[in-house]
Design a protein around this motif. Structure first.
Motif, short mmCIF file in Angstrom:
data_model
loop_
_atom_site.label_atom_id
_atom_site.label_comp_id
_atom_site.label_asym_id
_atom_site.label_seq_id
_atom_site.Cartn_x
_atom_site.Cartn_y
_atom_site.Cartn_z
N PRO A 189 13.95 -2.21 6.45
CA PRO A 189 13.15 -3.24 5.76
C PRO A 189 11.68 -3.24 6.15
O PRO A 189 10.92 -4.07 5.69
N TYR A 190 11.25 -2.32 7.01
CA TYR A 190 9.90 -2.35 7.56
C TYR A 190 9.00 -1.27 6.97
O TYR A 190 9.46 -0.20 6.56
N VAL A 191 7.71 -1.54 7.00
CA VAL A 191 6.68 -0.55 6.69
C VAL A 191 6.23 0.02 8.02
O VAL A 191 5.95 -0.73 8.95
N GLN A 192 6.20 1.35 8.13
CA GLN A 192 5.73 1.96 9.37
C GLN A 192 4.25 2.27 9.26
O GLN A 192 3.81 2.87 8.28
N LEU A 193 3.50 1.82 10.26
CA LEU A 193 2.07 2.05 10.32
C LEU A 193 1.73 2.87 11.55
O LEU A 193 2.33 2.71 12.60
N ARG A 194 0.76 3.77 11.39
CA ARG A 194 0.30 4.60 12.50
C ARG A 194 -1.11 4.16 12.89
O ARG A 194 -1.96 3.97 12.02
N PRO A 195 -1.39 4.01 14.18
CA PRO A 195 -2.72 3.60 14.62
C PRO A 195 -3.80 4.58 14.14
O PRO A 195 -3.52 5.74 13.86
N LEU A 196 -5.03 4.11 14.13
CA LEU A 196 -6.15 4.91 13.62
C LEU A 196 -6.44 6.14 14.46
O LEU A 196 -6.69 7.21 13.93
N ALA A 197 -6.46 6.01 15.76
CA ALA A 197 -6.87 7.12 16.61
C ALA A 197 -5.73 7.66 17.45
O ALA A 197 -5.51 8.85 17.50
N ASP A 198 -4.99 6.81 18.10
CA ASP A 198 -3.97 7.28 19.02
C ASP A 198 -2.97 6.15 19.24
O ASP A 198 -3.30 4.99 19.07
N GLY A 199 -1.78 6.52 19.58
CA GLY A 199 -0.78 5.51 19.87
C GLY A 199 0.47 5.69 19.04
O GLY A 199 0.57 6.61 18.22
N ARG A 200 1.41 4.82 19.25
CA ARG A 200 2.70 4.91 18.60
C ARG A 200 2.72 4.13 17.29
O ARG A 200 2.06 3.11 17.15
N GLU A 201 3.49 4.65 16.35
CA GLU A 201 3.69 3.91 15.10
C GLU A 201 4.39 2.60 15.40
O GLU A 201 5.08 2.47 16.41
N TRP A 202 4.19 1.64 14.52
CA TRP A 202 4.89 0.37 14.69
C TRP A 202 5.46 -0.06 13.35
O TRP A 202 5.01 0.36 12.31
N ASP A 203 6.49 -0.87 13.44
CA ASP A 203 7.13 -1.43 12.26
C ASP A 203 6.49 -2.76 11.93
O ASP A 203 6.30 -3.60 12.80
N TYR A 245 -2.44 3.55 9.27
CA TYR A 245 -2.10 4.33 8.08
C TYR A 245 -0.64 4.12 7.74
O TYR A 245 0.22 4.17 8.63
N VAL A 246 -0.34 3.91 6.47
CA VAL A 246 1.03 3.72 6.03
C VAL A 246 1.74 5.07 6.08
O VAL A 246 1.32 6.03 5.44
N MET A 247 2.82 5.13 6.87
CA MET A 247 3.59 6.37 7.01
C MET A 247 4.85 6.36 6.15
O MET A 247 5.42 7.41 5.89
N GLY A 248 5.30 5.20 5.75
CA GLY A 248 6.50 5.09 4.94
C GLY A 248 7.27 3.84 5.29
O GLY A 248 6.72 2.89 5.85
N ARG A 249 8.54 3.87 4.94
CA ARG A 249 9.42 2.73 5.23
C ARG A 249 10.60 3.20 6.05
O ARG A 249 11.11 4.28 5.86
N VAL A 250 11.05 2.33 6.94
CA VAL A 250 12.27 2.54 7.70
C VAL A 250 13.03 1.22 7.62
O VAL A 250 12.56 0.21 8.16
N PRO A 263 0.83 -1.21 0.00
CA PRO A 263 0.00 0.00 0.00
C PRO A 263 0.86 1.26 0.00
O PRO A 263 1.91 1.30 0.65
N PRO A 264 0.44 2.30 -0.71
CA PRO A 264 1.22 3.54 -0.74
C PRO A 264 1.09 4.33 0.56
O PRO A 264 0.17 4.11 1.35
N GLU A 265 1.99 5.28 0.74
CA GLU A 265 1.94 6.15 1.92
C GLU A 265 0.58 6.83 2.00
O GLU A 265 0.02 7.25 1.00
N GLY A 266 0.08 6.93 3.22
CA GLY A 266 -1.20 7.60 3.47
C GLY A 266 -2.40 6.69 3.35
O GLY A 266 -3.49 7.05 3.78
N SER A 267 -2.22 5.50 2.79
CA SER A 267 -3.37 4.60 2.64
C SER A 267 -3.58 3.80 3.92
O SER A 267 -2.70 3.66 4.75
#
Length: 78
Positions: free
Chosen positions: A29-43, A22-27, A6-10
């Motif tokens: 080898p990982y894709v960084q995702l941000r939770p829907l409402a609150d919380g920390r991004e995860w790889d 939400y896809v925030m980008g790559r760091v 999925p592209p960034e922002g999707s």
């Protein structure tokens, strides 16, 4: 990211954790995702990340609305 990822922002799902974000980008080898409402991004492992289906997107909207309503009822948005 490959074309299959999925592209960034999707909105995507980490199938390993069964978690939407939400896809925030790559760091690295990982894709960084941000939770829907609150919380920390995860790889997430790109092999376990895919676009969210329509049903999963609907679930995401409902979860986000619940979280925003809860914050509003606690007076956070005064």
């Amino acid at each position: 990211m490959t074309e299959e990822e999925p592209p960034e922002g999707s909105l995507a799902i980490d199938t390993e954790r069964d978690k939407l974000g939400y896809v925030m980008g790559r760091v690295g080898p990982y894709v960084q995702l941000r939770p829907l409402a609150d919380g920390r991004e995860w790889d997430a492992d790109p092999a376990h990340v895919r676009r969210a289906t329509d049903a999963e997107r609907l679930r995401a909207v409902q979860e986000r609305n619940r979280a925003l309503n809860a914050m509003s009822s606690r007076g956070i948005f005064l």
